[in-house]
Structures are given as C-alpha cells and as structure tokens.
Design a protein around this motif. Structure first.
Motif, PDB file in Angstrom:
ATOM      1  N   ASP A 163       0.680  -1.225  -0.126  1.00  0.00           N
ATOM      2  CA  ASP A 163      -0.043  -0.019  -0.152  1.00  0.00           C
ATOM      3  C   ASP A 163       1.018   1.336  -0.074  1.00  0.00           C
ATOM      4  O   ASP A 163       0.555   2.247  -0.541  1.00  0.00           O
ATOM      5  N   SER A 168       0.241  -6.781   1.744  1.00  0.00           N
ATOM      6  CA  SER A 168      -0.714  -5.618   1.976  1.00  0.00           C
ATOM      7  C   SER A 168      -0.733  -5.213   3.224  1.00  0.00           C
ATOM      8  O   SER A 168      -0.469  -5.791   4.200  1.00  0.00           O
ATOM      9  N   LYS A 177      -9.696   1.246  -4.841  1.00  0.00           N
ATOM     10  CA  LYS A 177      -9.755  -0.255  -4.512  1.00  0.00           C
ATOM     11  C   LYS A 177     -11.163  -0.927  -4.370  1.00  0.00           C
ATOM     12  O   LYS A 177     -11.492  -2.056  -4.947  1.00  0.00           O
ATOM     13  N   ASN A 237     -10.404  -4.165  -7.996  1.00  0.00           N
ATOM     14  CA  ASN A 237      -9.975  -4.961  -6.713  1.00  0.00           C
ATOM     15  C   ASN A 237      -8.491  -5.060  -6.417  1.00  0.00           C
ATOM     16  O   ASN A 237      -8.029  -5.136  -5.283  1.00  0.00           O
ATOM     17  N   HIS A 238      -7.863  -5.282  -7.688  1.00  0.00           N
ATOM     18  CA  HIS A 238      -6.426  -5.656  -7.666  1.00  0.00           C
ATOM     19  C   HIS A 238      -5.648  -4.420  -7.764  1.00  0.00           C
ATOM     20  O   HIS A 238      -4.459  -4.519  -8.222  1.00  0.00           O
ATOM     21  N   ILE A 260      -3.554  -2.536  -5.840  1.00  0.00           N
ATOM     22  CA  ILE A 260      -2.472  -2.519  -5.289  1.00  0.00           C
ATOM     23  C   ILE A 260      -1.510  -3.146  -5.712  1.00  0.00           C
ATOM     24  O   ILE A 260      -0.270  -2.804  -6.121  1.00  0.00           O
TER      25      ILE A 260
END
Length: 462
Positions: A147, A186, A226, A230-231, A233
C-alpha cells in the motif's frame, strides 16, 4: 439426480483442494531473506527502523523470530522528530517493546530546520534517512508495504515524475543497504498478523491529517480505487517493477555512453562536454541524470535539466558558467568539462599537517589526501627518512621542477597553464620535506625528491 449432486460436490471439493495455501508472513520474510543472502554477501547484522506504528512493530516481531534461525544480530533505531506532542511517549513505547524482546534500541533526536524547502514531510524524511544510513549494520530494514508503494507511485505521478520516480521504492537498495521485505505484502495482511499475535502499536494522529498529500491519497483516493478495481495495489506494484527494470536499462545505457565517449571518467565531480555533445538530447539528459544521482544529488526539474544541458553545450570555453542546482551545489563549466561544485567553499589558509604514516588525511577544506607506498615513482622514501613530511596550503612564491629537461616554474604560472579550475587552485595542498617543496599532488614530484627506478616511493594523491 442425487448422484449428479454428489458428483458436482466432489468436483467442487477437488477444485478447492487444489488452491495453494498462502504462505505465512513469517515464511514470506524468511524466503525473502534467503533469496537476498544468495545474491549478496553474508548478512550478519540488521537494524530495524522502528517508528512504533503497526508496520514497523510487525516487522520487528518477524525479524525477532528469524534472528536465531539465521544467526543475525538484531538492533532497532527510532528517530524522534518532535513533531507530535506524543513523540516522547512513542520513545517510551519503543524502549519497552525492545526491552521485552531484548533488542538494543538506538534513539536519535533530530530537529527540523526553520526553512523547510522540502516541506514538513520531506524534511522529516530526509533527516530520518540521514540517521538510518549512519547505521553500522549490514542492512537497515524498513517496513514499507504494498500500500505504501501504491501511495508513492500515485504521489510521484501527480508530481509529474519520470521513470526513476515512478519506479518508486526498491525491495533492496544495494547502494544504501536498505531492505524492504514487506513490499509485496498488503496492509490488510500486516493488520491480520498484528491481531493474530496480539501485538500493540502506536497510532500516529498525523496520519488522519489529509492536508498531507500522502494521507490524502491513503484515506481518500486509494479507497475509491480499491472499491472500483479490486487488484489495484498489485497492479501498481507490477507497474512499479516494470518501471524499475526500465530505469536499470537507462542506467546501463548511461554507463555505456560514458564508457564509449569518455576515456577517463570521474563520477565524483566532472564529465567532459564532448561526452554530451556526441549524444542525442534524450541520451545526454540521461547521462546527466545518472551522473547527478551518482553524486547523491536530488533530481532537478525537467525545465532545469533542459536549461542546464543547453547552457553547458552552448557556453563559450572562456565563459564563467555557473548554474544553481540546489542550496549546496552548483554546476560550472571550465574549458571542456562540466563540474559539480559545492557552493561557498572557504579557502583555509596557513595550515600545516604533519604526516605520520596515515593512508589518508582529511584537509581543512574537506577534501581527502591519500598516501600510497609504491616502487620506482613518487617521493623517495629514503629522502623522507628522519625528516618531517608536511602538508601545507599555498602561501605564494613557491617554485617547482617536476621535469629535469624543463626549467623551474612558479606554482602560480604552472596552475594558470593547467586544466585545474580557478576555484580549486586556492585550496591545492603542497607537500614539503625538510622545509623544501617536494610534491604538488596531481602535478608531480620535484626532481630533487623523485624516487629512482626500483626505489621505494610514496605517491600522494588528491
């Protein structure tokens, strides 16, 4: 019908069992360390940058568990900026945590300058790294995670950064000996580990202040991304990796250009104008960026780099070109060379330093003088015997004869005829033996003191 349901149930179970189990955070760090030691020298000591926040507490806990397995000496360092009214409490928290784990802690107190040219965040970061890099451990370990990488990428994107900036943080910085084992982990996984092991940590109230760009991205921008992607990061992390590889290629190209067009290179402070002249505009800028980075300079803006290159290439040989690069450094051109010069260098007069056999001596102006024992050249050690070798500044009127076939010359005349820039001449040290001028570093040895073939000599290198 019933048999069909059973068959489908078996298929679902079978496919589920094939899903690989995600390795624990401890295994992730362990594998990362093993991989690091396979490609680098043996690592015997590590220092964790401990802020007291959840990320660094988890990292310290992980490395504490691994230190016995890998026989590592583990230390921690905490930097007290004094920005928060709770800063003293954070020190006490870190001290107790390290005491409970029997990990030595080094607390460093720093004070931000009144004029914050890099902003509060930037100056705090600069001072923090300054202290971290003073560590004598083989590695300084940082708790940056995926992150953080995404936040850095977006910050650099907003600032219009190039390939170097967008490649963000490296897993391992060989030059500065920094390691980030959690960079693919994460924030959620870190929080899970902390709760699982019932760890305690500090919540920095400044993290909620969205006036800071990073906090704004963390609390306002990334949650939206996010939610939509969804992905995001992992995707940003992958892009940063691609850009890091691209930057490595650009660095390789800069090295190649310097090798091809420069017979003798001194990354420390100068490059030849002809090196840049023979390259395309983009490649010349790439060489300049590489050269500045090798000299630990902050990267100038695109406009400043363009203007710097233009002036360097178009200035006349006798022009006194001087371009401000930062508060402490400027770019100058003298004849056919471009120099990185520290501003406001003081001329230190009337010093005398006796050489006592040291391999290196730091002069009053900050430059280093090196001494190397050789054969068949340099100052004859036989002629130094029972006499003091003294390093001194120029006082005026000194004469020098390094070539038996040429007449004796005044040092002032010799320097005027040389390629040594005017700003370096005043601080040029002279080497005296028994009160007589024996050598001028980088210019030679007086014929009276020169070592004969196969005779032991002393080279003095500036």
């Amino acid at each position: 019908m019933a048999s069909t349901k059973k068959l489908l149930s078996r298929k679902v179970k079978a496919s589920t069992s094939k899903i690989p189990k995600q390795p624990s955070l401890l295994n992730v760090v362990d594998r990362a360390f093993v991989s690091l030691t396979e490609s680098h020298k043996k690592i015997k000591s590590m220092t964790v940058a401990l802020s007291g926040g959840i990320d660094s507490v988890v990292l310290l806990h992980l490395l504490y568990k691994l230190q016995k397995t890998h026989r590592i000496t583990l230390n921690a360092i905490h930097v007290h900026h004094g920005l928060s009214k709770h800063a003293d409490k954070w020190v006490k928290f870190c001290e107790k945590l390290c005491r409970d784990l029997s990990v030595p802690l080094d607390v460093n107190y720093v004070k931000l300058p009144q004029k914050k040219s890099l902003g509060i965040e930037g100056e705090a970061r600069r001072l923090r790294y300054e202290k971290l890099l003073q560590s004598k451990s083989d590695l300084v370990v940082l708790a940056h995670h995926a992150d953080d990488q995404a936040e850095t990428f977006l910050l650099q994107l907003i600032r219009g950064a190039g390939v170097k900036g967008l490649s963000s943080m490296a897993h391992f910085d060989d030059t500065r000996k920094l390691w980030r084992p959690l960079l693919n982990t994460s924030r959620i996984d870190i929080e899970k580990y902390a709760k699982q092991h019932k760890l305690k940590w500090i919540e920095d109230e400044s993290n909620r202040n969205v006036d800071f760009d990073r906090n704004f991205i963390r609390s306002k921008v990334l949650p939206i991304l996010k939610n939509r992607f969804n992905h995001i990061i992992k995707v940003i992390s992958r892009s940063s990796t691609h850009l890091a590889e691209a930057q490595n290629l650009l660095d390789d190209l800069a090295k190649l250009d310097l090798k091809n067009y420069l017979k003798s290179v001194n990354y420390n402070y100068k490059i030849k104008v002809n090196t840049l002249n023979k390259l395309s505009h983009s490649r010349a800028k790439n060489v300049l960026r590489y050269w500045l980075e090798m000299n630990n300079q902050l990267m100038p803006s695109k406009d400043l780099l363009d203007e710097l290159l233009r002036q360097v290439l178009t200035a006349k040989k006798d022009a006194e070109l001087k371009i401000k690069l930062s508060k402490a450094f400027e770019i100058r051109r003298y004849k056919d060379e471009v120099y990185l010069v520290q501003k406001n260098q003081k001329t230190h007069k009337n010093y005398e330093i006796i050489w006592n056999g040291e391999p290196e001596i730091l002069l009053p102006n900050g430059t280093k003088l090196k001494f190397k024992k050789v054969k068949g050249k340099g100052i004859s050690l036989e002629k130094i015997k029972d006499k003091n070798l003294i390093i001194s500044n120029r006082k005026g009127g000194e004469s020098f004869k390094p070539d038996s076939k040429r007449p004796t010359k005044k040092i002032k005349q010799m320097l005027q005829e040389s390629d040594l820039p005017p700003w370096e001449r005043e601080n040029l040290p002279l080497i005296f033996v028994g009160g007589e001028l024996a050598s001028v570093p980088n210019f030679g040895v007086d014929v009276k003191f020169q070592a004969k073939p196969k005779e032991a000599g002393l080279e003095v290198i500036l």
